[in-house]
Motif scaffolding. Structure first.
Motif, mmCIF file in Angstrom:
data_model
loop_
_atom_site.group_PDB
_atom_site.id
_atom_site.type_symbol
_atom_site.label_atom_id
_atom_site.label_comp_id
_atom_site.label_asym_id
_atom_site.label_seq_id
_atom_site.Cartn_x
_atom_site.Cartn_y
_atom_site.Cartn_z
ATOM 1 N N ALA A 140 0.830 -1.207 0.000
ATOM 2 C CA ALA A 140 0.000 0.000 0.000
ATOM 3 C C ALA A 140 0.860 1.251 0.000
ATOM 4 C CB ALA A 140 -0.924 -0.003 1.212
ATOM 5 N N ARG A 141 1.940 1.198 0.762
ATOM 6 C CA ARG A 141 2.872 2.344 0.796
ATOM 7 C C ARG A 141 3.463 2.593 -0.592
ATOM 8 N NH1 ARG A 141 5.620 0.435 4.451
ATOM 9 N NH2 ARG A 141 4.635 1.455 6.233
ATOM 10 N N GLY A 142 3.847 1.512 -1.261
ATOM 11 C CA GLY A 142 4.414 1.647 -2.587
ATOM 12 C C GLY A 142 3.408 2.144 -3.616
ATOM 13 N N ALA A 143 2.152 1.729 -3.458
ATOM 14 C CA ALA A 143 1.113 2.114 -4.417
ATOM 15 C C ALA A 143 0.486 3.464 -4.083
ATOM 16 C CB ALA A 143 0.035 1.037 -4.464
ATOM 17 N N PHE A 146 -4.917 4.123 0.143
ATOM 18 C CA PHE A 146 -5.423 4.048 1.511
ATOM 19 C C PHE A 146 -5.718 2.593 1.866
ATOM 20 C CE2 PHE A 146 -8.832 3.750 4.577
ATOM 21 C CZ PHE A 146 -8.528 4.721 5.516
ATOM 22 N N VAL A 147 -5.315 2.184 3.069
ATOM 23 C CA VAL A 147 -5.640 0.858 3.595
ATOM 24 C C VAL A 147 -5.984 1.004 5.073
ATOM 25 C CG1 VAL A 147 -4.766 -1.439 4.174
ATOM 26 C CG2 VAL A 147 -4.227 -0.448 1.957
ATOM 27 N N MET A 148 -7.020 0.288 5.514
ATOM 28 C CA MET A 148 -7.384 0.311 6.939
ATOM 29 C C MET A 148 -8.005 -1.023 7.329
ATOM 30 S SD MET A 148 -9.761 3.076 8.997
ATOM 31 C CE MET A 148 -11.359 2.234 8.854
ATOM 32 N N GLU A 149 -7.708 -1.441 8.557
ATOM 33 C CA GLU A 149 -8.390 -2.592 9.154
ATOM 34 C C GLU A 149 -9.790 -2.166 9.581
ATOM 35 O OE1 GLU A 149 -7.848 -5.681 12.948
ATOM 36 O OE2 GLU A 149 -6.422 -4.037 12.626
ATOM 37 N N GLU A 312 -15.409 7.099 7.728
ATOM 38 C CA GLU A 312 -14.019 7.452 7.985
ATOM 39 C C GLU A 312 -13.163 7.178 6.747
ATOM 40 O OE1 GLU A 312 -10.365 8.334 10.242
ATOM 41 O OE2 GLU A 312 -12.441 9.033 10.162
ATOM 42 N N VAL A 313 -13.363 6.032 6.117
ATOM 43 C CA VAL A 313 -12.625 5.717 4.899
ATOM 44 C C VAL A 313 -12.897 6.774 3.830
ATOM 45 C CG1 VAL A 313 -12.343 4.054 3.024
ATOM 46 C CG2 VAL A 313 -12.615 3.242 5.377
ATOM 47 N N ALA A 318 -10.976 10.982 0.360
ATOM 48 C CA ALA A 318 -11.239 12.273 -0.268
ATOM 49 C C ALA A 318 -10.135 13.282 0.045
ATOM 50 C CB ALA A 318 -12.594 12.810 0.191
ATOM 51 N N ALA A 319 -9.514 13.124 1.218
ATOM 52 C CA ALA A 319 -8.442 14.036 1.628
ATOM 53 C C ALA A 319 -7.082 13.625 1.078
ATOM 54 C CB ALA A 319 -8.382 14.115 3.149
ATOM 55 N N GLY A 320 -7.024 12.496 0.371
ATOM 56 C CA GLY A 320 -5.771 12.029 -0.195
ATOM 57 C C GLY A 320 -4.852 11.369 0.806
ATOM 58 N N GLU A 321 -5.383 10.904 1.934
ATOM 59 C CA GLU A 321 -4.582 10.272 2.972
ATOM 60 C C GLU A 321 -4.539 8.753 2.750
ATOM 61 O OE1 GLU A 321 -5.856 11.631 6.848
ATOM 62 O OE2 GLU A 321 -6.417 13.575 6.017
ATOM 63 N N THR A 322 -3.529 8.122 3.310
ATOM 64 C CA THR A 322 -3.377 6.680 3.119
ATOM 65 C C THR A 322 -3.711 5.854 4.356
ATOM 66 O OG1 THR A 322 -1.020 6.836 3.662
ATOM 67 C CG2 THR A 322 -1.623 6.958 1.323
#
Length: 353
Positions: A140-143, A146-149, A312-313, A318-322
């Motif tokens: 996910a960091r490389g791509a 956003f990823v969340m449990e 939350e996702v 929408a804010a561009g956060e991962t």
């Protein structure tokens, strides 16, 4: 977080947390969801998105396209039914993939979505083990996605409110967290919760709730002590855990497949305690009892509640956060590390480990 005094706890909270408020899920930006897996949890999630957010489920993927279509008919009437998971993650109309397959497949299916450039919400427990979790997060960091449990408890109104109680100093310094999650499942070897090949057992499906709840309040433990009893298939049927933290702080947690337990939680401090009613990990109430005799009760939203994590996702995407600060990548890794150590102590190994 290990110093659970009001001063140490408060900086992690927003003003809304302190006031026991969470954003209205209906106010979050709209995203287009693709649901990977067509089971019961996926159904309740899709219902929450449809009924309580501005977002929509636009696609459902299953190995059986008939099952995907039946799921869509009930939970997402406008969604396309895809035969197979590759078709789902490749759907150009899908912004975020919700992975709702068994624990044994979270790693594979999360990577599938990440490599397709999709944002991902992965059902808890995040993966089968911490090594798999690190692989997913590295990808996910490389791509840059956003990823969340999907630990939905962290986004519920009553959890924000009880964190506010602690931050305001109403119960003093937290010294103990006690929580349990037990449900009765008759022993059926082929059931996913008893199947080692599907990473079954009480811990990853039920016990992750009290473990993650303790982590939310106390952070990663210094020590882990666990005892357990195994089912005939070799997965854990019942586990008791004591997590140790600096200053003598402890979390005493339990989980079982063999009884429907109280499913409550108690947070005790030097000046009082918070008693969280059944079912502590879902929308519920709590009472605050202080040593000076002061008591009061919180009784907020009731219902399913998965729309709060979906919102939350949507906000973070929408804010561009991962990642989300309430269920961060590091937080999921720390929870997985704890679960791995518990399994090691009780003697549970999954195929391939």
């Amino acid at each position: 977080m290990t110093d659970v005094t009001p001063a140490a706890f408060a900086p992690a909270l927003t003003p809304d947390d302190l006031a026991g408020k969470v954003p209205d899920p209906r106010d979050a930006p709209a995203v287009r969801w693709g649901v990977l897996g067509a089971g019961n949890i996926a159904g309740s999630f899709s219902d929450g998105v449809r009924e309580h957010t501005a977002s929509s489920v636009v696609a459902v993927g299953s190995r059986d396209v008939t099952k995907a279509q039946l799921f869509a008919d009930v939970h997402a009437p406008q969604a396309r039914a895809h035969a197979g998971y590759e078709a789902l993650v490749d759907d150009p109309d899908v912004d975020v993939v919700y992975v709702a397959t068994p624990h044994s497949h979270h790693h594979e299916h999360a990577l599938l979505a990440v490599r397709a450039g999709k944002h991902v919400l992965v059902e808890k427990a995040f993966t089968q083990d911490a090594a798999q979790a690190r692989e997913v997060l590295d990808a996910a960091r490389g791509a840059g996605v956003f990823v969340m449990e999907a630990m939905w408890t962290r986004f519920l109104p009553h959890v924000a409110a009880l964190r506010g109680v602690i931050a305001r100093g109403e119960i003093g310094r937290v010294v103990s967290v006690v929580a349990d999650h037990g449900q009765f499942f008759p022993y059926t070897p082929e059931h996913r919760l008893y199947a080692a090949a599907l990473a079954g057992g009480a811990l990853l499906d039920l016990g992750v709730y009290p473990v993650s709840f303790a982590h939310d309040l106390l952070g990663a433990p210094e020590t882990v002590t666990a005892v357990g009893a195994l089912a005939g298939t070799g997965v854990d049927g019942q586990v008791g855990m004591v997590l140790g933290y600096p200053g003598g702080v402890q979390a005493t947690l339990s989980t079982t497949l063999w009884a429907r337990t109280a499913n409550t939680a108690v947070i005790s401090g030097t000046e009082g305690r918070i008693e969280v009613a059944r079912t502590f990990y879902a929308p519920t109430s709590f009472t605050v009892e202080r040593h000076d005799g002061t008591t009061w009760a919180y009784d907020g939203f009731r219902g399913e509640g998965k729309q709060y994590q979906a919102a939350e996702v949507a906000r973070r995407v929408a804010a561009g956060e991962t990642q989300s600060p309430r269920m961060s990548w590091n937080g999921s890794l720390e929870v997985m590390d704890t679960l791995d150590e518990v399994r090691r102590q009780v003697g549970v190994r999954y195929p391939g480990e």
